[in-house]
Design a protein around this motif. Structure first.
Motif, PDB file in Angstrom:
ATOM      1  N   GLN A   1       0.768  -1.283   0.072  1.00  0.00           N
ATOM      2  CA  GLN A   1       0.050  -0.070   0.096  1.00  0.00           C
ATOM      3  C   GLN A   1       0.986   1.197   0.155  1.00  0.00           C
ATOM      4  N   ASP A   2       2.209   1.112   0.224  1.00  0.00           N
ATOM      5  CA  ASP A   2       3.170   2.176   0.120  1.00  0.00           C
ATOM      6  C   ASP A   2       3.594   2.466  -1.243  1.00  0.00           C
TER       7      ASP A   2
ATOM      8  N   ASP B   1       2.382   3.625  -4.053  1.00  0.00           N
ATOM      9  CA  ASP B   1       2.099   4.950  -4.735  1.00  0.00           C
ATOM     10  C   ASP B   1       2.740   6.016  -4.213  1.00  0.00           C
ATOM     11  N   ASP B   2       2.973   6.075  -2.864  1.00  0.00           N
ATOM     12  CA  ASP B   2       3.670   7.234  -2.039  1.00  0.00           C
ATOM     13  C   ASP B   2       4.905   6.850  -2.634  1.00  0.00           C
ATOM     14  N   LEU B   3       5.748   5.977  -2.641  1.00  0.00           N
ATOM     15  CA  LEU B   3       6.989   5.797  -3.112  1.00  0.00           C
ATOM     16  C   LEU B   3       7.338   6.125  -4.443  1.00  0.00           C
TER      17      LEU B   3
ATOM     18  N   GLN C   1       5.466   8.529  -6.159  1.00  0.00           N
ATOM     19  CA  GLN C   1       5.454   9.824  -6.141  1.00  0.00           C
ATOM     20  C   GLN C   1       6.699  10.606  -5.591  1.00  0.00           C
ATOM     21  N   ALA C   2       7.136  10.030  -4.725  1.00  0.00           N
ATOM     22  CA  ALA C   2       8.540  10.600  -4.184  1.00  0.00           C
ATOM     23  C   ALA C   2       9.599  10.331  -5.054  1.00  0.00           C
TER      24      ALA C   2
ATOM     25  N   LYS D   1       0.963   4.560 -11.697  1.00  0.00           N
ATOM     26  CA  LYS D   1       1.004   5.283 -10.128  1.00  0.00           C
ATOM     27  C   LYS D   1      -0.404   5.603  -9.997  1.00  0.00           C
ATOM     28  N   GLY D   2      -1.016   5.357  -8.930  1.00  0.00           N
ATOM     29  CA  GLY D   2      -2.386   5.670  -8.752  1.00  0.00           C
ATOM     30  C   GLY D   2      -3.550   4.472  -9.154  1.00  0.00           C
TER      31      GLY D   2
END
Length: 412
Positions: A3-4, A6-8, A10-11, A47-48
Motif C-alpha cells: 500500500q506504500d 504509490d507514495d514511493l 510519487q516521491a 501510479k495511482g
C-alpha cells in the motif's frame, strides 16, 4: 508494504513499475502476484492504479488465482507481430510491449524496470523501446529501488509465511543434530551405522531431503563447513571432508518456500563430541555478543549503529574487526546482518545510508549474525537468528532453537 507503492512512486517521480519474467524464483514478480506458476509474464503498475498482470494464454488459470486484473497476451500474438518485423522475434517482442503500453495509455513518463530476464534479451527490447516510445524513460534501480523499499516492511500474511519457513527450518536443523548424535566416533572421526566415515556431502544430501519433505528448497545452497572452511564465512564446505570431533562446524541454512518464495536465515555452530578450550572460549564470546546486541536493539535506530557496537565489543575482547581493518581475514570480518524476505538479503542492511531505508522499523524482518573467524587456527563461530519487529517495537525470534555448542556423540 504494497500500500506504500504509490507514495514511493510519487516521491521518486516514477510513473509506472514494469516487472517481467517468470512468476517463480523472481522476487519482485512473486511480491506482486503471490507466486503464481507463470513461466513468462509482465506486471504493470501505474501510479495511482492497481497492478495489471499480462499472461500467456495457457496460464490464464494461474493468472486468475493472483486476484489481479489480468490481460491475456493472446491479444498480442507474437508470431503475427514477427511478420511485421521481418521474422525478428526480438523486435516483435518490443512491438508487443509497445502495443501493451499504448493500450494502457502509457506513452510518456518514467518507468522503473524489475524482474529476472535474460540480460541480452532485456537490453535489446529496452533499446528498441526507446526508439518506439521516446516519451518513456526506462531505468533500473540499485538494490531494487521502490519495490525493495516497499518489501522492507512485512504484513501479517508475509510474517506468517516466514514463520512457517522458520519452523520447518528448525525441524531440519533438529533432524541434522539428531542424525549426527546418533552416529558413533572412531578415532575422533564420526562414522555412520555402516561404520563408514560421515562426510559433509552425506550430511548435505540428508539436509536436502529433509528440506524437500518440509516443502522447502535451498536455491542458494547450504553452508555446512568444518575446520578451516568454518573460518571462511561463505565457504559452503567440502563434500569430501569427513566430520571430526572437536572441530567447529558452521551450519548456515537459508531455505525458502518452494518456487522461490519467502526465506528464513538461521545459523548454529557445533562441535561434535567435545570442544577444545580455544574453541569453547571463542564460542562463549560470540554467544555473549550475539545476546547483548539482540537485547540492545531498538526501533527507529539505524542498523549500522549495532554493527559499530559489535565491532567495538569484539575489539575490546582482543579481536580484529572490519571497523579498524576493513580487509581483515581474522576476527570479525563481515557485517552484522540484513533484512530477509523474498530475497535472502534485502533491506534493511547494516551499512550506513543517506536516507532512512536501513532504519529498524516495525514490520522489518532482520537476520542478526555476529561471528569470529581464524582460518590459520581452523576455527570459525557464527550464530544467527531471524527476527521480526512488532508494532510495539519488540524484536521477536521466529523460532526458539537451542544455542548449544557441543553435540553429544557415541563412542565406539
Amino acid at each position: 508494504m504494497k500500500q506504500d507503492l504509490d507514495d514511493l512512486m510519487q516521491a521518486d517521480n516514477v510513473d509506472a513499475l514494469l516487472v517481467m519474467g517468470a512468476g517463480f524464483h523472481n522476487p519482485y514478480m512473486v511480491y506482486l502476484t503471490g507466486g503464481a506458476h507463470l513461466t513468462q509474464a509482465m506486471v504493470l503498475k501505474k501510479k495511482g492504479e492497481a497492478p495489471v498482470l499480462f499472461h500467456e494464454s495457457m496460464e490464464r488459470g494461474e493468472a486468475q488465482k493472483t486476484g489481479l486484473r489480468t490481460v491475456n497476451l493472446s491479444a498480442y500474438p507474437v508470431n503475427e507481430l514477427a511478420r511485421e518485423t521481418g521474422g525478428d522475434y526480438l523486435k516483435a517482442s518490443a512491438l508487443r510491449l509497445e502495443k501493451v503500453l499504448r493500450d494502457q495509455n502509457l506513452t510518456e513518463g518514467r518507468v522503473a524496470l524489475f524482474g529476472n530476464q535474460d540480460a541480452g534479451i532485456a537490453t535489446s527490447i529496452v533499446a528498441e523501446m526507446r526508439s518506439r516510445l521516446p516519451g518513456l524513460e526506462f531505468f533500473g534501480s540499485a538494490r531494487g529501488g521502490i519495490l525493495m523499499r516497499a518489501m522492507a516492511s512485512k504484513d501479517e500474511q508475509e510474517l506468517a509465511r516466514i514463520r512457517k519457513v522458520g519452523e520447518s527450518t528448525a525441524r531440519v536443523v533438529s533432524n541434522t543434530a539428531n542424525f549426527l548424535s546418533s552416529c558413533r566416533s572412531r578415532q575422533d572421526v564420526l562414522v555412520d551405522h555402516n561404520d563408514h566415515p560421515v562426510t559433509i556431502g552425506q550430511v548435505k544430501k540428508k539436509i536436502n531431503l529433509w528440506l524437500m519433505e518440509e516443502g522447502l528448497e535451498n536455491p542458494e545452497g547450504t553452508i555446512f563447513a568444518i575446520g578451516r572452511d568454518a573460518a571462511l564465512p561463505h565457504s559452503s564446505g567440502n563434500d569430501q571432508d569427513v566430520l571430526r570431533l572437536g572441530k567447529t562446524i558452521v551450519f548456515d541454512i537459508f531455505p525458502c518456500e518452494a518456487g522461490g518464495g519467502y526465506f528464513h536465515d538461521f545459523t548454529r555452530t557445533w562441535s561434535l563430541g567435545y570442544a577444545t578450550d580455544e574453541a569453547q572460549a571463542l564460542y562463549v564470546q560470540v554467544r555473549d555478543v550475539f545476546e547483548r546486541v539482540v537485547h540492545s536493539m531498538m526501533v527507529d535506530t539505524p542498523f549500522s549503529a549495532y554493527q559499530k557496537m559489535v565491532c567495538e565489543w569484539f575489539e575490546e575482547l582482543g579481536h580484529p574487526s572490519v571497523m579498524s581493518d576493513p580487509a581483515t581475514e581474522n576476527g570479525y570480518v563481515h557485517g552484522l546482518g540484513h533484512g530477509v524476505g523474498l530475497h535472502v538479503h534485502e533491506l534493511p542492511f547494516y551499512a550506513q545510508s543517506q536516507g532512512d531505508e536501513n532504519m529498524l522499523r516495525p514490520g522489518c524482518v532482520i537476520a542478526v549474525e555476529p561471528g569470529l573467524y581464524y582460518p590459520n587456527r581452523e576455527m570459525g563461530v557464527r550464530l544467527e537468528n531471524t527476527y521480526w519487529i512488532d508494532a510495539a517495537g519488540k524484536f521477536n525470534a521466529f523460532v526458539d532453537y537451542p544455542l548449544d555448542f557441543v553435540l553429544p556423540v557415541k563412542k565406539s
